[in-house]
Write an enzyme that holds these catalytic residues in place. Structure first.
Site, PDB file in Angstrom:
ATOM      1  N   THR A 391       0.871  -1.158   0.000  1.00 30.58           N
ATOM      2  CA  THR A 391       0.000   0.000   0.000  1.00 30.58           C
ATOM      3  C   THR A 391       0.912   1.213   0.000  1.00 30.58           C
ATOM      4  OG1 THR A 391      -1.575  -1.337   1.238  1.00 30.58           O
ATOM      5  CG2 THR A 391      -1.870   1.040   1.410  1.00 30.58           C
ATOM      6  N   ASP A 433      -8.507  -9.350   1.478  1.00 28.63           N
ATOM      7  CA  ASP A 433      -8.868  -8.564   2.666  1.00 28.63           C
ATOM      8  C   ASP A 433     -10.221  -8.971   3.226  1.00 28.63           C
ATOM      9  OD1 ASP A 433      -6.594  -7.145   3.106  1.00 28.63           O
ATOM     10  OD2 ASP A 433      -7.251  -5.311   2.127  1.00 28.63           O
ATOM     11  N   SER A 462     -10.959  -2.835   5.179  1.00 28.33           N
ATOM     12  CA  SER A 462      -9.585  -2.346   5.008  1.00 28.33           C
ATOM     13  C   SER A 462      -9.040  -1.875   6.353  1.00 28.33           C
ATOM     14  CB  SER A 462      -9.599  -1.169   4.029  1.00 28.33           C
ATOM     15  OG  SER A 462      -8.341  -0.542   3.975  1.00 28.33           O
ATOM     16  N   GLY A 484      -0.611  -2.942   5.821  1.00 24.43           N
ATOM     17  CA  GLY A 484      -1.626  -3.966   6.110  1.00 24.43           C
ATOM     18  C   GLY A 484      -2.246  -3.709   7.477  1.00 24.43           C
TER      19      GLY A 484
HETATM   20  N1  GLY Z   1      -4.991  -3.974   1.604  1.00 29.99           N
HETATM   21  C1  GLY Z   1      -4.712  -3.583   2.921  1.00 29.99           C
HETATM   22  C2  GLY Z   1      -5.849  -2.887   3.557  1.00 29.99           C
HETATM   23  O1  GLY Z   1      -6.683  -2.328   2.855  1.00 29.99           O
HETATM   24  O2  GLY Z   1      -5.943  -2.893   4.748  1.00 29.99           O
END
Ligand code: GLY
Length: 590
Positions: A391, A433, A462, A484
């Protein structure tokens, strides 16, 4: 009592190499925040930062800059920046308007609760993280266009031009850019369209070589010319849908042209709370970020962290136990609000925080030193919320005081490691997720419940936490990070560093962090995150710790001075910080 007097990143060489991080930096002297008079941009990729600053210099506002940076990251930071993923954008306009643009991916219409399980009910390894079945319907283009059309001031073509140029002409990879490719090259090798772009000579491109993405340039031009229709309809949508029907060796993907045409970004009210006189705005469900952040802050507000001291036994214990409880609630109770009730009002009620806090403090007070009380079992955590990497993050403040905090993701590095042929678009693996099998851990070790199970059209929960703190209606701190499940605690610790512990913004961003997420029970610690004496004492109380490689890449801006209550020098009033854990990013302004 042990304290941490001088925060420093302590990236241990072996761990750093394992994660593909820059070489050991333990001996690096503390860095100064970057100051500017008028406007500031902090991103994880220097070329994207430069594009953002240029838009601001040309009179664009923070949303214009955020849109231009978003498109540029899709080109120059392909490990996480994207057109084929999603994210959240928290906006606080100087005139008081505040919103979150939710451009989270959705499950395709053909998705189903058990789509990643085999006949025996076991998760098919890799099916939700790699290949076309892992892909959610992308949201980024819809999100950037929604933000631009409602809050921006500049034409789409002007904001897309730098990204189109960088994709068509290419750019020379710096060592940090190339490191991401070296790490994930093998995964990309399995996809001919990805390999042709990122491994053009049969090996990942190296530092000093040029990454050229002509198909991506053409896709960006279609968006420039037709807006969202340039992505969600026509040739790009046809090619993404065609990618799904091509055999991937095991299964096929589910996204259709109808899924793409139906995708809509949404505006949602930010999650809000107050913390020691600051107003906190962050991302609401379907991100858990704002709720978990505010639940932790509400608990911590009632204890004197500053006088206890950063890294002290008491402060560390209460921070860890606040994290544990908030993640317990996250994992049990939160999910897409279009599908499940999220008990946000309950989770963020002061009375709920007070009950959790008094349970934590009572337990702490009752622990005689060296008594081995053990980590609390679930029934000892207090009331429950029932009544709830890869991310990248960037932060922007413009000269009018508009503030934007954006986190975008493909989920894993380079997402599903699939490029839709002929588009240059890397596709996400955001389906992981979801709780692909409620009660079993996902790639971040999060053990989630039915609230976040898969359903057609649903958005996966998320952890993205793009956050803005204001005081008297003006932005003070803009902050966020990838990582994450560790995103939310990374944002929390940066806020505590600035607000409670008096660190300047660069120190707060660089300081070693720890992370607790309910499951697993041990707290993950970067080297140096806790003084050895504190860790020993907490272990004697029954806490458990594991040492983990450096994580997160925080980008943040502090308004007013390099630290709260400290004036800027030379007329500077904006102070940016890009995390020392990475070597690709840049904070810059004018
Ligand atoms: N893909 C990581 C999150 O959205 O938490």
């Amino acid at each position: 009592m042990s304290r941490l007097p001088v925060p420093r990143v302590m990236i241990v060489g072996v761990l750093a190499a394992a994660l593909g991080m820059p070489p050991a930096r333990a001996a690096d002297p503390p860095r100064e925040p970057v100051g500017a008079r008028h406007a500031m941009v902090a991103t994880a990729q220097r070329l994207a930062t430069e594009v953002g600053v240029d838009v601001l210099r040309r009179g664009g506002n923070a949303v214009d800059a955020a849109v231009a940076v978003g498109y540029m990251l899709a080109v120059v930071f392909p490990v996480a920046g994207n057109l084929g993923g999603g994210g959240f954008m928290t906006i606080r306009m100087a005139d008081g308007r505040k919103t979150v643009v939710d451009f989270r991916e959705t499950a395709p219409r053909a998705a189903s609760h058990d789509m990643y399980l085999d006949a025996a009910g076991r998760v098919v390894p890799g099916s939700s993280t790699h290949g076309v079945l892992a892909v959610g319907v992308p949201g980024t283009v819809a999100g950037l266009e929604l933000a631009r059309s409602r809050y921006g001031t500049m034409p789409r073509a002007a904001l897309l031009a730098p990204a189109i140029r960088a994709a068509r002409d290419g750019f020379v990879l710096a060592p940090g850019d190339a490191r991401f490719l070296q790490r994930s090259g093998n995964g990309l090798r399995g996809d001919p369209a990805a390999a042709a772009i990122f491994l053009p000579h049969g090996r990942p491109l190296a530092a000093g070589e040029r990454l050229v993405q002509r198909d991506l340039a053409t896709t960006l031009e279609r968006i420039r010319d037709a807006g969202t229709a340039g992505f969600y309809r026509g040739p790009v949508a046809e090619r993404i849908a065609a990618t799904m029907t091509a055999p991937d060796g095991r299964r096929r993907g589910l996204i259709t042209q109808a899924d793409l045409a139906a995708y809509r970004a949404r505006e949602r009210a930010p999650v809000e709370c107050s913390y020691r006189g600051y107003r906190v705005l962050s991302a609401p469900p379907p991100s858990s970020g704002g709720v978990v952040l505010c639940e932790m802050l509400n608990i911590l507000q009632g204890v004197p962290l500053r006088s206890w001291g950063r890294g002290s036994v008491r402060a560390s214990y209460v921070e860890i136990e606040a994290m544990r409880r908030a993640y317990r609630d996250r994992n049990r109770d939160l999910g897409d609000p279009d599908f499940v009730h999220n008990p946000v009002a309950h989770l963020l009620a002061p009375a709920y925080a007070a009950r959790l806090r008094s349970g934590i403090v009572a337990r702490m007070t009752a622990i005689p030193v060296h008594a081995r009380a053990g980590i609390p079992g679930d029934d000892a955590l207090g009331p429950t919320g029932r009544e709830g990497a890869q991310t990248t993050h960037y932060a922007i403040v413009d000269r009018a005081g508009n503030a934007v905090s954006v986190t975008v993701t493909l989920n894993g590095p380079f997402g599903a490691q699939v490029v839709a042929p002929g588009t240059g678009v890397l596709l996400n693996d955001e389906m992981d997720d979801f709780a692909v099998k409620p009660g079993t851990p996902n790639r971040y070790g999060l053990v989630q419940g039915e609230a976040n199970s898969i359903a057609p059209g649903k958005r996966p929960l998320s952890s993205m936490t793009p956050t803005i703190l204001t005081k008297h209606g003006k932005p003070v701190l803009v902050v966020g990070t990838p990582g994450g499940s560790r995103i939310i605690t990374g944002v929390l610790e940066t806020i505590l560093g600035v607000v409670d512990y008096g660190l300047d913004i660069q120190q707060a961003v660089d300081a070693p962090r720890f992370h607790q997420q309910w499951r697993p029970r041990a707290t993950m610690c970067e080297a140096g995150a806790l003084p050895a004496e504190t860790r020993r004492t907490l272990e004697s109380w029954g806490e458990r710790f594991t040492t983990v490689a450096p994580y997160d890449h925080v980008d943040a801006i502090l308004v007013g001075g390099p630290a709260l209550g400290r004036a800027g020098k030379g007329g500077n009033r904006l102070f940016g910080a890009d995390d020392a854990r990475g070597d690709t990013g840049l904070a810059a302004g004018y």
